[in-house]
Design a protein around this motif. Structure first.
Motif, PDB file in Angstrom:
ATOM      1  N   PHE A  50      33.351 -29.257 -22.825  1.00  0.00           N
ATOM      2  CA  PHE A  50      32.164 -29.638 -22.658  1.00  0.00           C
ATOM      3  C   PHE A  50      30.692 -28.783 -22.495  1.00  0.00           C
ATOM      4  O   PHE A  50      30.114 -29.125 -21.870  1.00  0.00           O
ATOM      5  CB  PHE A  50      32.363 -30.247 -21.832  1.00  0.00           C
ATOM      6  N   GLN A  51      30.822 -27.463 -23.267  1.00  0.00           N
ATOM      7  CA  GLN A  51      29.889 -27.289 -23.205  1.00  0.00           C
ATOM      8  C   GLN A  51      28.876 -26.573 -24.063  1.00  0.00           C
ATOM      9  O   GLN A  51      29.092 -27.824 -24.801  1.00  0.00           O
ATOM     10  CB  GLN A  51      30.944 -25.301 -23.416  1.00  0.00           C
ATOM     11  N   PRO A  52      28.043 -26.460 -24.230  1.00  0.00           N
ATOM     12  CA  PRO A  52      27.146 -26.344 -24.771  1.00  0.00           C
ATOM     13  C   PRO A  52      27.817 -26.252 -26.327  1.00  0.00           C
ATOM     14  O   PRO A  52      27.999 -25.964 -26.958  1.00  0.00           O
ATOM     15  CB  PRO A  52      25.763 -25.367 -25.277  1.00  0.00           C
ATOM     16  N   ASN A  79      37.074 -28.418 -19.120  1.00  0.00           N
ATOM     17  CA  ASN A  79      35.574 -27.892 -19.143  1.00  0.00           C
ATOM     18  C   ASN A  79      35.342 -26.984 -19.701  1.00  0.00           C
ATOM     19  O   ASN A  79      33.916 -27.200 -20.497  1.00  0.00           O
ATOM     20  CB  ASN A  79      35.355 -27.483 -16.987  1.00  0.00           C
ATOM     21  N   ARG A 130      33.871 -28.015 -32.259  1.00  0.00           N
ATOM     22  CA  ARG A 130      32.381 -28.834 -32.083  1.00  0.00           C
ATOM     23  C   ARG A 130      32.867 -29.548 -32.355  1.00  0.00           C
ATOM     24  O   ARG A 130      32.249 -30.929 -32.462  1.00  0.00           O
ATOM     25  CB  ARG A 130      31.459 -27.298 -32.853  1.00  0.00           C
ATOM     26  N   ASN A 174      29.120 -38.421 -29.230  1.00  0.00           N
ATOM     27  CA  ASN A 174      28.009 -37.022 -27.896  1.00  0.00           C
ATOM     28  C   ASN A 174      29.457 -36.823 -26.842  1.00  0.00           C
ATOM     29  O   ASN A 174      29.779 -37.666 -26.333  1.00  0.00           O
ATOM     30  CB  ASN A 174      27.101 -37.128 -27.644  1.00  0.00           C
ATOM     31  N   PRO A 175      29.580 -35.533 -26.688  1.00  0.00           N
ATOM     32  CA  PRO A 175      30.768 -35.360 -25.562  1.00  0.00           C
ATOM     33  C   PRO A 175      30.556 -35.608 -24.385  1.00  0.00           C
ATOM     34  O   PRO A 175      31.243 -36.465 -23.369  1.00  0.00           O
ATOM     35  CB  PRO A 175      30.529 -34.080 -26.006  1.00  0.00           C
ATOM     36  N   GLU A 176      29.114 -35.532 -24.094  1.00  0.00           N
ATOM     37  CA  GLU A 176      28.468 -35.535 -23.069  1.00  0.00           C
ATOM     38  C   GLU A 176      28.658 -37.032 -22.848  1.00  0.00           C
ATOM     39  O   GLU A 176      28.747 -37.819 -21.039  1.00  0.00           O
ATOM     40  CB  GLU A 176      27.035 -35.514 -22.776  1.00  0.00           C
ATOM     41  N   THR A 177      29.138 -37.949 -23.397  1.00  0.00           N
ATOM     42  CA  THR A 177      29.311 -39.844 -23.289  1.00  0.00           C
ATOM     43  C   THR A 177      30.281 -40.296 -22.846  1.00  0.00           C
ATOM     44  O   THR A 177      30.412 -40.833 -21.825  1.00  0.00           O
ATOM     45  CB  THR A 177      29.150 -40.501 -24.369  1.00  0.00           C
ATOM     46  N   TYR A 178      31.909 -39.423 -22.844  1.00  0.00           N
ATOM     47  CA  TYR A 178      32.773 -39.317 -22.368  1.00  0.00           C
ATOM     48  C   TYR A 178      33.048 -38.402 -21.413  1.00  0.00           C
ATOM     49  O   TYR A 178      34.901 -37.790 -21.618  1.00  0.00           O
ATOM     50  CB  TYR A 178      33.581 -39.464 -23.214  1.00  0.00           C
ATOM     51  N   ARG A 179      32.714 -37.683 -21.127  1.00  0.00           N
ATOM     52  CA  ARG A 179      32.870 -36.844 -20.920  1.00  0.00           C
ATOM     53  C   ARG A 179      33.879 -36.766 -19.144  1.00  0.00           C
ATOM     54  O   ARG A 179      32.778 -37.503 -18.537  1.00  0.00           O
ATOM     55  CB  ARG A 179      31.594 -35.796 -19.958  1.00  0.00           C
TER      56      ARG A 179
END
Length: 689
Positions: free
Chosen positions: A47-49, A44, A58, A3-8
């Protein structure tokens, strides 16, 4: 997949300076390399939706597991470092303009003791010089056949060479003087090397010296009354001129330029480049690549006549990658040539200067003519100037011969993209796989052997029309195409795309229901004997033979729901309905809040895109016809009893329709062939308002 949020990266940790960044997967492999003027702003965006990202982007961010960056001093350095990393890591998600292995080339194996010239297709190898590519294989062979008269370089394979060396006699080419026969020692290594250097120099574009030398030798032989030798030299000169004639003169002598043009659709881009040296087209190359989705405007729909907003970024990346690769290749060739010359000098014990090879031509020309100014044009210009070691001018030609040549290159790019799509259509295996992909993605019991697609076309609510195209077995069935003028959902400057889709769907399937009720047994027989039934279908008023298995509307959820409402109204239950959204190529199914996503590189996606594009093309052509007909309409068209000849006479007599309207009844009667009764009809028709 991560998930991109895990390495943002944490907020505020990304610098705002220019730099280059790398995305790595869980195993540490680099999957994407990019550059940015402002690293924080650029990263940035990734890391959009996920729903707001391009499908390929994606897929990339979910494949990656980490991101890292390097800050550089300037944007030019960022361009250089990006190219270096792309070449080093070969990331999967970057567009790579690799050599097209389908283009034939002329190759010289300079790494061998006795180099040979040969026809070649494939990746480049060390120790071999390449010339071309050529558009046709016969052009390579004919060029080689002509030049071996002047430069008798060997063209045989190593096996043939070794066999005749053992036999002590040359092959047929040696007997007819189209090979200098080094296999039997007819020439020394030094003499043969001089022949090879002349051949390479000529193919590199340095033709003037060869022509001048042959002319001088021919004249000298004639002056010495050696007419047979003069005749042979004359024939050699003719052969050289024939080779030069094949390189079309398109610009003034002394012009060195590369002409580059793109053609794109939502998924792919085709680029063509013509290399013009000394005013002649020396080579032509082309690539078709998948767009990365990282370009600005990649999510926008490409409307007819509007430039792709992603083109400047595509042009920038192509110029940097193509010319950097070309310069690196020249440096490698120079280093290889120097190593080979040193090896021969050591082996023979002769002077180095007598074996100095001609330097390869500079791959970066003075002028780079493009159809779109690249993004970050100043930085790209500086980089190319640094590669060339001199000034470079990047511009769009606006008039004259260069603009005409740009149109030719652009047509080649359009045709290349078209042919690339046709290859998929003509491949039976690809078509079968495409139908299977669609069946699996939509959960259909059978493959959709017949598919229909509709699209709406208009300009600000005027001349609103629709198209209906039909594909059977993955191929267009143009006899079944239909065109509709929208009557209920549009008119008087208003248009309703959703209502227009519903109207077309209703008219198409209401007609099918009427045919089914009129011939209740025919539907079953048509489904059993589809080929026989299809033969009776035309673009006239004859009915459809049978319904499609898949009905596609051009649009998203609103359009699909409107079409489904019509299906419910008419009781259509045996047809699968989907919508193909233009923005992200999403497949929408009725009563489903989430779209179906097919992989961008799947055969099914290519087929659906082709069907949608064909419906779009057919609708636009019909819209243009209606618009042109309306613009040609005249106030005289509806006058009873007034034919084309009399209308022409009236306009010639008065000069315009406005003057006819202002004319009196007596003045209209003065026109030849217009009597009192017809004049009265014309006058009343023009003044009835």
């Amino acid at each position: 997949m991560a998930n991109p949020e895990t390495y943002r990266p944490a907020a505020g940790t990304i610098p705002t300076e220019p730099g280059v960044y790398k995305f790595r997967d869980s195993s540490g492999r680099v999957v994407y390399v990019g550059k940015a003027k402002n690293l924080r702003a650029r990263l940035n965006n990734y890391f959009q939706p996920p729903a707001q990202l391009h499908p390929r982007t994606r897929q990339m961010v979910f494949t990656a597991a980490s991101v890292e960056w390097t800050v550089v001093a300037s944007e030019v350095e960022a361009l250089q470092l990006e190219y270096t990393w792309i070449k080093r890591f070969d990331p999967w998600f970057n567009v790579m303009y690799r050599d097209d292995k389908t283009y034939p080339m002329l190759a010289v194996s300079v790494g061998e003791r006795y180099p040979r010239a040969f026809f070649y297709r494939g990746p480049r190898r060390k120790g071999v010089r390449y010339f071309g590519p050529y558009s046709h294989a016969w052009a390579v062979r004919e060029t080689l056949d002509l030049l071996t008269r002047v430069f008798p370089i060997r063209t045989c394979s190593n096996g043939v060479f070794n066999r005749h060396e053992a036999l002590g006699r040359p092959c047929l080419l040696g007997y007819i003087d189209k090979c200098s026969a080094p296999c039997v020692g007819r020439v020394s290594e030094e003499e043969y090397d001089a022949t090879v250097r002349g051949f390479v120099a000529f193919m590199s574009g340095r033709t003037e010296h060869v022509v001048r030398e042959l002319t001088q030798r021919m004249n000298a032989a004639a002056a010495e009354l050696e007419f047979e030798r003069a005749a042979r030299l004359r024939d050699d000169l003719d052969a050289v001129n024939k080779v030069m004639e094949r390189q079309t003169v398109v610009l003034s002598v002394g012009t060195d330029a590369d002409v580059i043009a793109f053609d794109t659709d939502e998924l792919e881009a085709a680029v063509q480049i013509f290399n013009v040296r000394d005013g002649r087209i020396r080579a032509q190359r082309g690539w078709v690549v998948e767009k990365t989705g990282d370009e600005p405007g990649s999510l926008e729909r490409l409307e007819e006549g509007r430039k792709d907003p992603a083109l400047p970024a595509l042009m920038r990346d192509f110029l940097v990658q193509y010319y950097s690769d070309a310069v690196d290749r020249v440096k490698e060739e120079q280093a290889e040539d120097a190593r080979l010359r040193a090896s021969k000098v050591r082996r023979r014990g002769v002077d180095q200067e007598s074996h100095t090879a001609a330097a390869p031509p500079m791959p970066v020309p003075r002028e780079v003519l493009v159809d779109t100014i690249p993004e970050e044009a100043d930085e790209v210009t500086l980089l190319l100037a640094e590669l060339r070691g001199g000034p470079v001018d990047i511009r769009v030609p606006r008039r004259g011969d260069k603009a005409s040549l740009m149109q030719t290159v652009n047509r080649n790019a359009v045709e290349a993209l078209h042919q690339h799509k046709l290859k998929r259509v003509g491949d039976l295996t690809a078509r079968s796989q495409a139908l299977q992909d669609i069946q699996d993605a939509l959960g259909m019991e059978e493959a959709p052997l017949r598919m229909e697609c509709t699209d709406i076309s208009h300009i600000q609510g005027t001349d609103v029309v629709a198209s209906l195209v039909v594909f059977e077995d993955g191929l267009p069935k143009k006899n079944d195409y239909r065109r509709y003028r929208i009557k209920e959902a549009a008119g008087d400057g208003r248009s309703d795309d959703v209502g227009s889709i519903a109207e077309v769907t209703r008219r198409r399937f209401k007609r099918y229901n009427e045919d089914k009720l009129a011939n209740p047994d025919e539907e079953a027989s048509a489904m059993m004997f589809a080929d026989e039934a299809a033969e009776v279908e035309t673009t006239g008023n004859k009915r459809f033979a049978y319904p499609p298995q898949l009905f596609i509307v051009d649009g998203g959820k609103p359009q699909v729901n409107a079409a489904q409402a019509v299906f419910d109204e008419l009781g259509v239950v045996d047809v699968k309905l989907i919508g193909l959204a233009k923005r992200l190529e999403e497949i929408w199914v009725p009563d489903d809040d989430e779209p179906v996503i097919l992989p961008r590189n799947s055969e099914g996606m290519y087929l659906l895109q082709q069907i949608r594009d064909e419906a779009h093309r057919f609708a636009i052509n019909y819209h243009r016809q209606q618009r042109s007909k309306r613009m040609r309409a005249s106030a005289l068209d509806g006058v009873p009893g007034l034919g084309p000849a009399r209308r022409t006479d009236l306009v010639k007599h008065f000069g315009s329709v406005k003057k006819i309207t202002e004319a009196s009844l007596e003045e209209i009667q003065q026109v030849k062939g217009v009597g009192p009764k017809l004049a009265e009809t014309i006058y009343q028709h023009l003044h009835r308002g």
